[in-house]
Design an enzyme around this catalytic site. Sequence first.
Site, PDB file in Angstrom:
ATOM      1  N   ARG A 159      16.965  25.786  13.893  1.00 39.95           N
ATOM      2  CA  ARG A 159      16.905  26.650  11.890  1.00 39.95           C
ATOM      3  C   ARG A 159      18.623  25.445  12.065  1.00 39.95           C
ATOM      4  O   ARG A 159      19.455  25.402  10.912  1.00 39.95           O
ATOM      5  CB  ARG A 159      17.198  28.135  11.722  1.00 39.95           C
ATOM      6  CG  ARG A 159      16.207  28.478  11.304  1.00 39.95           C
ATOM      7  CD  ARG A 159      16.902  29.992  11.010  1.00 39.95           C
ATOM      8  NE  ARG A 159      16.881  30.697  12.302  1.00 39.95           N
ATOM      9  CZ  ARG A 159      16.476  31.762  13.365  1.00 39.95           C
ATOM     10  NH1 ARG A 159      14.806  31.494  12.117  1.00 39.95           N
ATOM     11  NH2 ARG A 159      16.241  31.641  14.609  1.00 39.95           N
TER      12      ARG A 159
ATOM     13  N   GLU B  45      15.287  37.672  27.249  1.00 37.28           N
ATOM     14  CA  GLU B  45      15.241  37.779  27.614  1.00 37.28           C
ATOM     15  C   GLU B  45      15.057  38.020  28.514  1.00 37.28           C
ATOM     16  O   GLU B  45      14.915  38.786  29.450  1.00 37.28           O
ATOM     17  CB  GLU B  45      14.931  39.385  26.287  1.00 37.28           C
ATOM     18  CG  GLU B  45      15.467  40.547  26.608  1.00 37.28           C
ATOM     19  CD  GLU B  45      15.078  41.423  25.296  1.00 37.28           C
ATOM     20  OE1 GLU B  45      14.939  42.549  25.302  1.00 37.28           O
ATOM     21  OE2 GLU B  45      14.405  40.654  24.536  1.00 37.28           O
TER      22      GLU B  45
END
Lengths: 174, 174
Positions: free
Chosen positions: A59, A96
């Site tokens: 993005r 994560e």
Amino acid sequence: MDELKKYIRSVPDFPKPGVNFYDLTTLFADPVGFKMALDKMEDFIRSRKTEKILGIESRGFIFGAALADRLNLPFIVARKKGKLPYKTIAEDYALEYGTASLEIHADAVSPGERVVIVDDLIATGGTLVAACKLIERLKGEVAGIACLIGLVFFPFADKLAGYDVNYLISYDSE
Amino acid sequence: MDELKKYIRSVPDFPKPGVNFYDLTTLFADPVGFKMALDKMEDFIRSRKTEKILGIESRGFIFGAALADRLNLPFIVARKKGKLPYKTIAEDYALEYGTASLEIHADAVSPGERVVIVDDLIATGGTLVAACKLIERLKGEVAGIACLIGLVFFPFADKLAGYDVNYLISYDSE
């Protein structure tokens, strides 16, 4: 710039239950909203005496390429491992679970060049720290970091202390 | 537009031995070359009475976002499976080994809208066919396909027969 929020769609439970995803496709699909965001990012980049724009996959490419075209600046890219064909340098960053790796071409930045990093969103700041390190390993200067969104419930400010970080919208909870 | 070729770096044996990779990072990093390419793509998109631009992840984002900004058009995105957060539709396409899937948001295109698809390069045309099908499933019209490079040693012309396909540079061997 809270008026920009109306162009962003909140999608609950993506990519997993309990997470609220800020969907920018509705912003990109509205030329009024997209240009409003680009105008503000352009102002920041102009103010930083920028010589190059680095877009972070993928993005960051959307904002970064349009800004490079507007500002007549070279556009360079940071991609996930294995995508860039020429000689690269890489930096790992934490996910994560586990780690990922960000790469730029070894000839993307020249010593002393002032580079602004462009991405859509700052969460933990891990990717942006990796991008800063890549620029600095090539002896470039991080002239600033321009993002649309800062998720200020993450402690990215500490991680990015010393850099000129600019974001247009903040969200203070998930 | 063979003058554009000087901005493109050929990297032999990437991603595997025997394949020559056309590296566009050197084009993006040169505002003269990047703008020359964008100017020509812009001309084509204007000529097609375009109402929306669809960029294909991820190099299609670089051209597509800059063009949408220039032309004041909505920018929509086609991404690999699992990246888009809202309701999506998907089309599979063939890879060298196995298949992949391309997605767009189910509300990205409205019936009757004229959409130009933007990507960096046409090889087999498989991804572009998938993108055409996605637009048509939402009852949009594929107003054209704008790419920088056509690898004309692949038979993509047959696969994309009936569409208005535009590319600025061709290479006739690997």
